[in-house]
Design a protein around this motif. Structure first.
Motif, short mmCIF file in Angstrom:
data_model
loop_
_atom_site.label_atom_id
_atom_site.label_comp_id
_atom_site.label_asym_id
_atom_site.label_seq_id
_atom_site.Cartn_x
_atom_site.Cartn_y
_atom_site.Cartn_z
N TRP A 13 -6.43 6.87 -1.14
CA TRP A 13 -6.71 5.28 -1.30
C TRP A 13 -7.99 4.60 -1.12
O TRP A 13 -8.27 3.68 -1.58
CB TRP A 13 -5.68 4.70 -0.35
N VAL A 29 -1.43 1.48 -3.37
CA VAL A 29 -2.17 1.67 -2.30
C VAL A 29 -1.02 1.67 -1.06
O VAL A 29 -1.52 2.57 -0.23
CB VAL A 29 -3.05 0.36 -2.26
N SER A 87 -1.48 4.86 1.14
CA SER A 87 -1.82 4.66 2.72
C SER A 87 -0.65 4.69 3.54
O SER A 87 -0.87 4.87 4.97
CB SER A 87 -2.68 3.40 2.78
#
Length: 427
Positions: free
Chosen positions: A113, A49, A53
């Motif tokens: 994400w 993640v 991101s």
């Protein structure tokens, strides 16, 4: 010469014991494989993640998403078990986790994400299934053995929790080289395979269904349909069953204390300059305290009683909070604190879960157990958020103090409740 009575070779109680032994083997096998799936997925979720991101803040939502998923799936799992038996409930949980892993692989492949976080919510079904498996071990337990049987299934999670993170790197390499997956998608594909195996184990091996057989022997009927009715049944039962209510509180407090300190310990050690190897050893010993000693905890809970072991758990959690809060830069003291933290959590989970199971009538048991897991995971997620705020705004030592106060209050409350019950017993 007197003839032997029919079916003298295998008594009904002997047949149930044989079935229960097989059920424990099946549940333990599913727990091991499902634990691998959970651990492999969690090993890289926050890292992936973060990569997708570009935000460390957003990466923290990876763990929250999984815990939230376990909480959200606790009641559907309980509802399915209450209506159709344990096999249906566990199958639903592992199927959700399998679907979540597939979504996660797709999200990583396209670099999305938000979709990955959605997949991680469903991956939380693996944790929901592993938690529900411990209750499944108690349906056919003879009197005085529920904690031991439950603890054996909890103990089986040790293998998956320890082996899972170590399989993430090989799974990533195989996924890229043999399956053509993008980097870091391989572990989630491997987790999907693990949950698929756990699903097959439950569907093929959990026969007869322990809850359905227990109902057949007890002459009770499945609970009604509907999620609202499941919650309503659980709350109504808890209002009239003080011991089950007390057990739920102790489980929630134990889990909140454990997650709060455990989640912030790697950060504390990292800021103190400890290497990743040292952090890994500390967390490994913490996991050992959580799972490896659970059979001893289960035996003690059956022999000494549920409430004394719950009180022991509160004492261990208090000692852990005190050691962690005053450790400073002493790694050995943090390590001891984390081991005691895991052991205190084990006392709360094993003894509390056994007390929930034996305090509630069979027809309402899945609903109350599902609510217990829901509250446990919600409290854990909340504890993680609050712990981060305390350590970020104040210090790790203050976190130890706050957890210590919470555990002390719960322990004193349990003492008062026990004395009131003892005073009311003669009447």
């Amino acid at each position: 010469m007197t003839s032997a009575p029919p079916n003298a070779e295998i008594s009904p109680s002997g047949r149930i014991r044989g079935i229960q032994r097989r059920i424990l083997v099946v549940l333990s096998a599913a727990q091991i494989v499902g634990g691998v799936g959970v651990a492999v997925g969690l090993a890289l979720s926050s890292v992936v993640v973060d990569d997708l991101s570009g935000s460390t803040v957003i990466s923290g939502f990876a763990g929250t998403a999984t815990v939230l998923g376990a909480a959200l799936l606790a009641l559907p799992t309980a509802k399915a078990a209450g209506r159709s038996g344990r096999r249906a409930g566990l199958a639903l949980a592992y199927l959700a986790a399998l679907l979540g892993c597939v979504i996660s692989v797709a999200a990583i492949s396209i670099g999305n994400w938000p979709l990955l976080l959605a997949g991680l919510v469903l991956v939380g079904g693996g944790s929901a299934g592993n938690l529900a498996a411990r209750y499944s071990a108690t349906d056919l337990s003879p009197p005085g053995h529920a904690a031991r049987h439950l603890s054996l299934v909890v103990w089986a999670a040790t293998f998956g929790s320890v082996a899972g993170p170590n399989l993430a790197e090989p799974a990533d390499r195989i996924g890229m080289e043999s399956l053509g997956l993008v980097e870091k998608a391989g572990p989630f594909a491997f987790a999907a395979l693990a949950f698929a195996v756990a699903l097959v184990i439950i569907l093929a091996g959990l026969r007869p269904d322990p809850l359905r057989l227990a109902r057949e022997l007890d002459g009770t009927q499945p609970t009604g349909r509907g999620g609202k009715r499941t919650v309503r049944t659980a709350w109504r039962t808890l209002r009239t069953t003080p011991m089950a209510r007390n057990a739920l509180v102790m489980i929630a407090v134990s889990h909140t204390a454990m997650v709060s300190i455990m989640s912030m310990t790697p950060v504390k050690l990292h800021h103190d300059g400890s290497s990743l190897d040292v952090i890994g050893i500390v967390i490994s010993l913490h996991i050992a305290g959580m799972y490896m000693m659970s059979p001893v905890v289960g035996w003690l809970a059956d022999k000494a009683g549920r409430v004394p072991v719950l009180m022991l758990g509160m004492g261990l959690l208090l000692a852990s909070a005190a050691l962690a809060g005053t450790a400073g830069h002493r790694v050995w003291q943090v390590t001891l604190a984390l081991f005691l933290l895991g052991l205190g959590w084990s006392c709360g989970l094993v003894a509390g879960s056994a007390l929930v199971s034996e305090s509630v009538a069979l027809e309402a048991r899945p609903a109350v157990q599902g609510l217990s897991d829901l509250l446990m995971n919600v409290c854990g997620a909340t504890g993680t958020i609050i712990a981060g705020a305390i350590v970020g705004g104040l210090s790790y030592g203050v976190l130890g103090l706050v957890v210590g106060v919470m555990v002390t209050a719960a322990g004193l409350w349990l003492v008062v409740v026990r004395r009131r019950a003892a005073d009311a017993a003669p009447a």
